[in-house]
Design a protein around this motif. Structure first.
Motif, mmCIF file in Angstrom:
data_model
loop_
_atom_site.group_PDB
_atom_site.id
_atom_site.type_symbol
_atom_site.label_atom_id
_atom_site.label_comp_id
_atom_site.label_asym_id
_atom_site.label_seq_id
_atom_site.Cartn_x
_atom_site.Cartn_y
_atom_site.Cartn_z
ATOM 1 N N ARG A 55 -17.017 102.880 134.186
ATOM 2 C CA ARG A 55 -17.641 103.566 133.345
ATOM 3 C C ARG A 55 -18.643 103.088 132.646
ATOM 4 N NH1 ARG A 55 -10.593 105.543 131.787
ATOM 5 N NH2 ARG A 55 -10.082 106.510 134.066
ATOM 6 N N LEU A 56 -17.818 102.128 131.296
ATOM 7 C CA LEU A 56 -19.103 102.154 131.228
ATOM 8 C C LEU A 56 -21.166 102.193 131.098
ATOM 9 C CD1 LEU A 56 -19.743 100.016 128.084
ATOM 10 C CD2 LEU A 56 -19.675 97.494 129.705
ATOM 11 N N VAL A 57 -21.092 101.148 132.417
ATOM 12 C CA VAL A 57 -22.863 101.867 132.880
ATOM 13 C C VAL A 57 -23.273 102.711 132.392
ATOM 14 C CG1 VAL A 57 -23.705 100.947 134.715
ATOM 15 C CG2 VAL A 57 -22.670 99.310 134.767
ATOM 16 N N PRO A 58 -22.201 104.207 133.555
ATOM 17 C CA PRO A 58 -23.475 104.939 133.353
ATOM 18 C C PRO A 58 -22.862 105.592 131.930
ATOM 19 C CG PRO A 58 -21.545 105.082 134.859
ATOM 20 C CD PRO A 58 -21.309 104.041 133.934
ATOM 21 N N LEU A 59 -21.937 105.566 131.124
ATOM 22 C CA LEU A 59 -22.786 105.336 129.575
ATOM 23 C C LEU A 59 -23.434 104.540 129.283
ATOM 24 C CD1 LEU A 59 -21.522 107.345 127.167
ATOM 25 C CD2 LEU A 59 -19.878 104.657 126.616
ATOM 26 N N ALA A 60 -23.683 103.824 128.989
ATOM 27 C CA ALA A 60 -25.130 103.045 128.769
ATOM 28 C C ALA A 60 -26.133 102.913 129.658
ATOM 29 C CB ALA A 60 -25.008 101.349 128.752
ATOM 30 N N VAL A 61 -26.312 104.182 130.581
ATOM 31 C CA VAL A 61 -27.903 104.440 130.723
ATOM 32 C C VAL A 61 -27.617 105.553 130.196
ATOM 33 C CG1 VAL A 61 -28.643 105.232 132.906
ATOM 34 C CG2 VAL A 61 -27.074 103.002 133.602
ATOM 35 N N LEU A 62 -26.412 106.486 130.376
ATOM 36 C CA LEU A 62 -27.070 107.733 129.657
ATOM 37 C C LEU A 62 -28.003 107.923 128.191
ATOM 38 C CD1 LEU A 62 -23.796 110.095 130.306
ATOM 39 C CD2 LEU A 62 -26.097 110.573 130.990
ATOM 40 N N LEU A 63 -27.144 106.183 126.671
ATOM 41 C CA LEU A 63 -27.525 106.144 125.793
ATOM 42 C C LEU A 63 -28.506 105.666 125.945
ATOM 43 C CD1 LEU A 63 -25.828 106.160 122.834
ATOM 44 C CD2 LEU A 63 -24.810 103.662 122.742
ATOM 45 N N ALA A 64 -29.087 104.399 127.134
ATOM 46 C CA ALA A 64 -30.498 104.104 126.965
ATOM 47 C C ALA A 64 -31.438 105.383 127.103
ATOM 48 C CB ALA A 64 -30.151 103.117 127.886
ATOM 49 N N LEU A 65 -31.535 106.336 128.286
ATOM 50 C CA LEU A 65 -32.063 107.336 128.376
ATOM 51 C C LEU A 65 -32.198 108.609 126.529
ATOM 52 C CD1 LEU A 65 -34.236 108.655 130.280
ATOM 53 C CD2 LEU A 65 -31.921 109.977 131.145
ATOM 54 N N TRP A 66 -30.993 108.274 125.963
ATOM 55 C CA TRP A 66 -31.077 109.604 125.120
ATOM 56 C C TRP A 66 -32.180 108.617 123.986
ATOM 57 C CZ3 TRP A 66 -29.065 107.873 120.472
ATOM 58 C CH2 TRP A 66 -29.106 108.435 119.049
ATOM 59 N N ALA A 67 -32.063 107.225 124.046
ATOM 60 C CA ALA A 67 -32.656 106.488 122.901
ATOM 61 C C ALA A 67 -34.175 106.296 123.178
ATOM 62 C CB ALA A 67 -32.469 105.297 122.790
ATOM 63 N N TYR A 68 -34.551 106.350 124.357
ATOM 64 C CA TYR A 68 -35.817 106.291 125.133
ATOM 65 C C TYR A 68 -36.175 107.688 124.752
ATOM 66 C CZ TYR A 68 -39.337 106.447 128.346
ATOM 67 O OH TYR A 68 -40.797 106.138 129.099
ATOM 68 N N LEU A 69 -35.742 108.401 124.454
ATOM 69 C CA LEU A 69 -36.651 109.748 124.371
ATOM 70 C C LEU A 69 -37.156 110.551 123.617
ATOM 71 C CD1 LEU A 69 -34.139 112.546 127.529
ATOM 72 C CD2 LEU A 69 -36.778 111.942 127.662
ATOM 73 N N HIS A 70 -35.647 109.874 122.584
ATOM 74 C CA HIS A 70 -35.772 110.075 121.048
ATOM 75 C C HIS A 70 -37.199 108.930 120.687
ATOM 76 C CE1 HIS A 70 -34.147 111.901 119.206
ATOM 77 N NE2 HIS A 70 -32.383 111.715 119.228
ATOM 78 N N PHE A 71 -37.696 107.834 121.243
ATOM 79 C CA PHE A 71 -38.810 107.187 121.301
ATOM 80 C C PHE A 71 -40.099 107.382 121.446
ATOM 81 C CE2 PHE A 71 -41.176 103.855 122.418
ATOM 82 C CZ PHE A 71 -41.738 103.394 121.099
ATOM 83 N N VAL A 72 -40.036 108.370 122.809
ATOM 84 C CA VAL A 72 -40.898 108.696 123.146
ATOM 85 C C VAL A 72 -41.604 109.957 122.584
ATOM 86 C CG1 VAL A 72 -42.063 110.236 124.863
ATOM 87 C CG2 VAL A 72 -40.413 107.868 125.410
ATOM 88 N N GLN A 73 -40.117 111.179 122.314
ATOM 89 C CA GLN A 73 -40.628 112.032 121.012
ATOM 90 C C GLN A 73 -41.331 111.703 119.942
ATOM 91 O OE1 GLN A 73 -38.724 115.988 121.102
ATOM 92 N NE2 GLN A 73 -38.131 114.623 118.614
ATOM 93 N N PHE A 74 -40.852 110.342 119.214
ATOM 94 C CA PHE A 74 -41.319 110.070 117.777
ATOM 95 C C PHE A 74 -43.006 109.488 118.629
ATOM 96 C CE2 PHE A 74 -42.047 107.235 114.763
ATOM 97 C CZ PHE A 74 -42.078 108.195 113.888
#
Length: 199
Positions: A55-74
């Motif tokens: 359960r932890l790994v998919p949650l961590a992957v989604l969280l990392a992808l979300w943070a990456y998209l925020h960084f790229v947009q900024f």
């Protein structure tokens, strides 16, 4: 809903916005599912850590992808020096916006560290943090369209409390069986193996 969030403050013309919101809500839904799911025993031959990693790994992957998209947009907005998009970010800055950014960074770092030593309590704590993080992010996206800055007022908290009460009141309806759902074996006269038995 993604179009509604984008249309409330049209100053951000980013093509990543829809993907960003989709990733955030996917992470929110997965974290809420972790909190609502019952604890399952570890499969035979697998340790407690392996059961928590499922359960932890998919949650961590989604969280990392979300943070990456925020960084790229900024990064795109900053490097291109787009005036409207810069004003969109300025409206979401201030101490509240910086605090949310620090909270997001802490959550991503905690998720990355938790994958090294996964466990069920750690997964549930992280899932609770992700739910709070994405709930506050929704206010971060929406409220500056109304008051041109990111602040949480008593009205915002009352609105969130009202939605929570409505969801709690509708919870029994979600558990009701669907009228067109499969009938029980007693009504159909079939056993679990599919053989016809007398009713």
């Amino acid at each position: 809903m993604t179009d509604l969030v984008g249309s409330l403050d049209p100053r951000l013309g980013s093509s990543l916005e829809g993907l960003l919101v989709l990733t955030a809500w996917s992470g929110l839904a997965f974290a809420a599912a972790i909190l609502r799911a019952p604890e399952e025993p570890a499969p035979v031959g697998r340790g407690r850590a392996a059961a928590g990693r499922d359960r932890l790994v998919p949650l961590a992957v989604l969280l990392a992808l979300w943070a990456y998209l925020h960084f790229v947009q900024f990064l795109i907005v900053w490097s291109a020096n787009l005036p409207d998009e810069v004003r969109w970010y300025f409206a979401r800055g201030g101490w509240a916006g910086r605090g949310l950014a620090l909270m997001a960074g802490a959550a991503v770092l905690a998720a990355a560290l938790a994958t090294l030593r996964p466990g069920r309590p750690t997964t549930r704590v992280l899932a609770g943090l992700v739910v709070v993080l994405h709930a506050v992010e929704m206010f971060w996206l929406v409220t500056p369209a109304l008051r041109d800055r990111f602040t949480l007022t008593a009205g915002d908290l009352l609105a969130a409390l009202g939605i929570l009460c409505l969801a709690t009141a509708l919870r029994p309806l979600a558990r009701m069986p669907h009228p067109r759902g499969p009938k029980s074996t007693r009504e159909t006269g079939t056993s679990e193996a599919g053989r016809r038995v007398p009713a």
